[in-house]
Write a protein that holds these residues in place. Structure first.
Motif, PDB file in Angstrom:
ATOM      1  N   GLU A  46      -4.861   4.758  31.290  1.00 27.60           N
ATOM      2  CA  GLU A  46      -6.136   5.167  32.284  1.00 27.60           C
ATOM      3  C   GLU A  46      -5.700   5.232  33.759  1.00 27.60           C
ATOM      4  O   GLU A  46      -4.790   4.610  34.186  1.00 27.60           O
ATOM      5  CB  GLU A  46      -7.212   4.163  31.827  1.00 27.60           C
ATOM      6  N   GLY A  47      -6.153   6.287  34.312  1.00 32.12           N
ATOM      7  CA  GLY A  47      -5.788   6.434  35.665  1.00 32.12           C
ATOM      8  C   GLY A  47      -4.472   7.065  35.718  1.00 32.12           C
ATOM      9  O   GLY A  47      -3.814   7.055  36.913  1.00 32.12           O
ATOM     10  N   ASP A  48      -3.987   7.939  34.634  1.00 29.84           N
ATOM     11  CA  ASP A  48      -2.837   8.801  34.634  1.00 29.84           C
ATOM     12  C   ASP A  48      -1.837   7.862  34.705  1.00 29.84           C
ATOM     13  O   ASP A  48      -1.054   8.305  35.844  1.00 29.84           O
ATOM     14  CB  ASP A  48      -3.318   9.880  35.577  1.00 29.84           C
TER      15      ASP A  48
ATOM     16  N   HIS B 288      -5.004  15.517  29.968  1.00 26.42           N
ATOM     17  CA  HIS B 288      -4.476  14.235  30.436  1.00 26.42           C
ATOM     18  C   HIS B 288      -3.318  13.724  29.607  1.00 26.42           C
ATOM     19  O   HIS B 288      -3.302  13.263  28.498  1.00 26.42           O
ATOM     20  CB  HIS B 288      -5.569  13.162  30.325  1.00 26.42           C
TER      21      HIS B 288
ATOM     22  N   TYR C 113     -17.580  10.260  23.514  1.00 20.12           N
ATOM     23  CA  TYR C 113     -17.233   8.738  23.359  1.00 20.12           C
ATOM     24  C   TYR C 113     -18.245   8.148  22.276  1.00 20.12           C
ATOM     25  O   TYR C 113     -18.196   7.026  21.802  1.00 20.12           O
ATOM     26  CB  TYR C 113     -17.324   7.974  24.931  1.00 20.12           C
TER      27      TYR C 113
ATOM     28  N   CYS D 242      -8.160   4.821  22.507  1.00 23.16           N
ATOM     29  CA  CYS D 242      -7.973   5.955  23.445  1.00 23.16           C
ATOM     30  C   CYS D 242      -8.270   5.493  24.670  1.00 23.16           C
ATOM     31  O   CYS D 242      -8.627   4.227  25.265  1.00 23.16           O
ATOM     32  CB  CYS D 242      -9.293   6.790  22.913  1.00 23.16           C
ATOM     33  N   ARG D 243      -7.879   6.685  25.347  1.00 25.00           N
ATOM     34  CA  ARG D 243      -8.386   6.397  27.114  1.00 25.00           C
ATOM     35  C   ARG D 243      -9.594   6.554  27.260  1.00 25.00           C
ATOM     36  O   ARG D 243     -10.460   7.282  26.471  1.00 25.00           O
ATOM     37  CB  ARG D 243      -7.547   7.556  27.819  1.00 25.00           C
ATOM     38  N   ARG D 244     -10.334   5.809  28.088  1.00 24.29           N
ATOM     39  CA  ARG D 244     -11.792   5.634  28.234  1.00 24.29           C
ATOM     40  C   ARG D 244     -12.385   6.522  29.834  1.00 24.29           C
ATOM     41  O   ARG D 244     -13.242   6.445  30.124  1.00 24.29           O
ATOM     42  CB  ARG D 244     -12.324   4.293  28.564  1.00 24.29           C
ATOM     43  N   ASP D 245     -11.211   7.293  30.287  1.00 15.92           N
ATOM     44  CA  ASP D 245     -11.639   8.027  31.346  1.00 15.92           C
ATOM     45  C   ASP D 245     -11.106   9.360  31.557  1.00 15.92           C
ATOM     46  O   ASP D 245     -10.830  10.014  32.435  1.00 15.92           O
ATOM     47  CB  ASP D 245     -10.476   7.197  32.683  1.00 15.92           C
TER      48      ASP D 245
ATOM     49  N   TRP E 106     -11.794  12.086  34.454  1.00 10.51           N
ATOM     50  CA  TRP E 106     -12.223  11.167  35.659  1.00 10.51           C
ATOM     51  C   TRP E 106     -12.299  11.845  36.863  1.00 10.51           C
ATOM     52  O   TRP E 106     -13.081  11.743  37.672  1.00 10.51           O
ATOM     53  CB  TRP E 106     -11.365  10.110  35.752  1.00 10.51           C
TER      54      TRP E 106
END
Length: 429
Positions: free
Chosen positions: A223-225, A218, A404, A417-420, A423
């Motif tokens: 988030e969501g790129d 990623h 996580y 951090c990113r949480r996805d 995804w």
């Protein structure tokens, strides 16, 4: 140089990739002495750390001879580009990593495109420039989006996805203006490829090509790129999109022809080849080659491979991959990057990190260190990407839950951090 079963090993590098390599190598009972140069605060807990110029081939050879090393594993790309692996081979010291000539597959985007054209490997259309005015004139004849790449090594940050012509023009201004140092003295401008990215890793000993795993990274910070590209905010392995048919196409149409062309030119490839792919409608196209393990993909792959990594890297270094096998557990791994607030822009260094000493550390949970150092009794952040919470599980969802859970135990308000992570694959499942 090898003395029976037990081996002394040196790993060059200081990031999360090198911590993961050190952890995996240490699982193998053949590993007698493990040294990492320069290492980091986490690596120092499982290996000796040494200090010398890892870009200097003569210094590396001298250290290897003084310490009776049986294998040197080169982690990052910079020592490969400066010929450290060549110096070690000349001194008859087993080394895992390609020659400087073969490392041009990463050190020069234009060289990779030349190789792809020679073997008709599917990749993006492109143009190569060493003058700003010519690059701008070309951009003004194109349609956005475009991908603008610094030709040389830029620590994973020399790629700009320009959604407008104005952004592309600004990108070449920055590159020729020195934003990426000497890496931007030449640029490659590519068509924008649509699809889903995947990372495919193979070992090559000059002749034999052995696939050892897939992953998805990623790159975007948000988030969501979304947001700017980074060195990587998380990864998982395996990559579901890399089914048997796509893997076969990648090997037969891209990897094997490239390796044959490198050998034909008198620069056979020996080491790990990281094949960045864009996949659309079942067809893989080459995005880029890297001549070392990806970071953070390496962290997820090492968790799944474990101690057999040492045997595989030795086979690669001594030219016996034809006799090697990879044993995979039917599982998944995920790594989540904890980065300093502000990354990939400016960020504060020296902030204290708590909660690390109580984290679980076993074959299912590891906190790999990247940009950390020891300051007295405290571990502090010393880089942009700082920690890699990494976990295995029977399913990707279980690996994500465990990764996580590690993240949530870290006491570091100056980090994020990113949480996805994962995804796309989690949504599919």
């Amino acid at each position: 140089m090898q003395r029976g079963l037990a081996v002394n090993i040196l790993i060059l590098g200081s990031g999360g990739r090198e911590h993961a390599l050190a952890w995996a190598v240490k699982q193998n009972p053949k590993c007698d002495r493990l040294i990492v140069a320069p290492g980091n605060a986490g690596i120092a807990q499982i290996a000796e750390c040494a200090s010398f110029d890892i870009l200097d081939g003569a210094a590396t050879v001298s250290f290897a001879l003084e310490n009776s090393l049986d294998l040197v594993i080169v982690g990052p790309e910079a020592p490969l580009a400066t010929g450290v692996a060549d110096a070690l081979r000349d001194a008859q010291i087993p080394v895992f990593g390609p020659s400087a000539a073969a490392a041009r597959l990463e050190a020069s985007k234009a060289f990779t495109k030349e190789i792809c054209a020679a073997v008709d490997a599917p990749t993006a259309g492109y143009a190569h420039f060493d003058q700003l005015d010519a690059a701008k004139a070309y951009i003004n004849t194109q349609t956005a989006p475009l991908v603008v790449k610094a030709d040389g090594l830029a620590a994973g940050k020399g790629v700009i996805i320009a959604m407008t012509i104005e952004e592309a023009l600004a990108a070449v201004d920055d590159m020729f203006g020195g934003a990426f140092g000497s890496a931007g003295a030449e640029v490659v401008i590519e068509e924008f490829m649509e699809g889903e990215e995947a990372s495919f890793f193979v070992l090559v000993d000059g002749e034999t090509v052995l696939p050892i795993g897939t992953a998805q990274d990623h790159k975007r910070v948000g988030e969501g790129d979304t947001g700017p590209n980074t060195g990587g905010m998380g990864a998982y392995s395996p990559a579901p999109i890399m089914d048997e048919d796509i893997t076969r196409k990648a090997l037969d149409e891209i990897v094997k022809p490239t390796m044959a062309e490198m050998a034909r030119r008198g620069t056979p490839y020996q080491g790990v080849l990281y094949v960045g792919l864009m996949i659309k409608d079942g067809q893989p196209r080459l995005v880029e080659y890297n001549v070392r393990f990806g970071d953070p993909e390496c962290q997820a792959i090492m968790m799944r491979l474990g101690g057999q990594v040492l045997d595989l890297l030795q086979s690669c270094a001594n030219g016996s991959l034809a006799d090697a096998n990879v044993t995979w557990a039917d599982d998944h791994a995920m790594t989540v990057v904890l980065a300093a607030n502000g990354y990939p822009g400016s960020y504060e260094q020296g902030t204290r990190i708590g909660g690390l000493s109580t984290l679980p550390a076993d074959s299912f949970h590891q906190m790999f260190h990247a940009g950390t150092s020891q300051n007295g009794a405290y571990i502090v952040a010393s880089g942009g990407r700082v920690l890699n919470a990494t976990a295995r599980g029977v399913t990707l969802a279980e690996a994500a839950e465990r990764a996580y859970a590690l993240v949530d135990q870290v006491e570091w308000p100056e980090g994020f951090c990113r949480r996805d992570i994962g995804w796309r694959a989690l949504k599919r499942s």
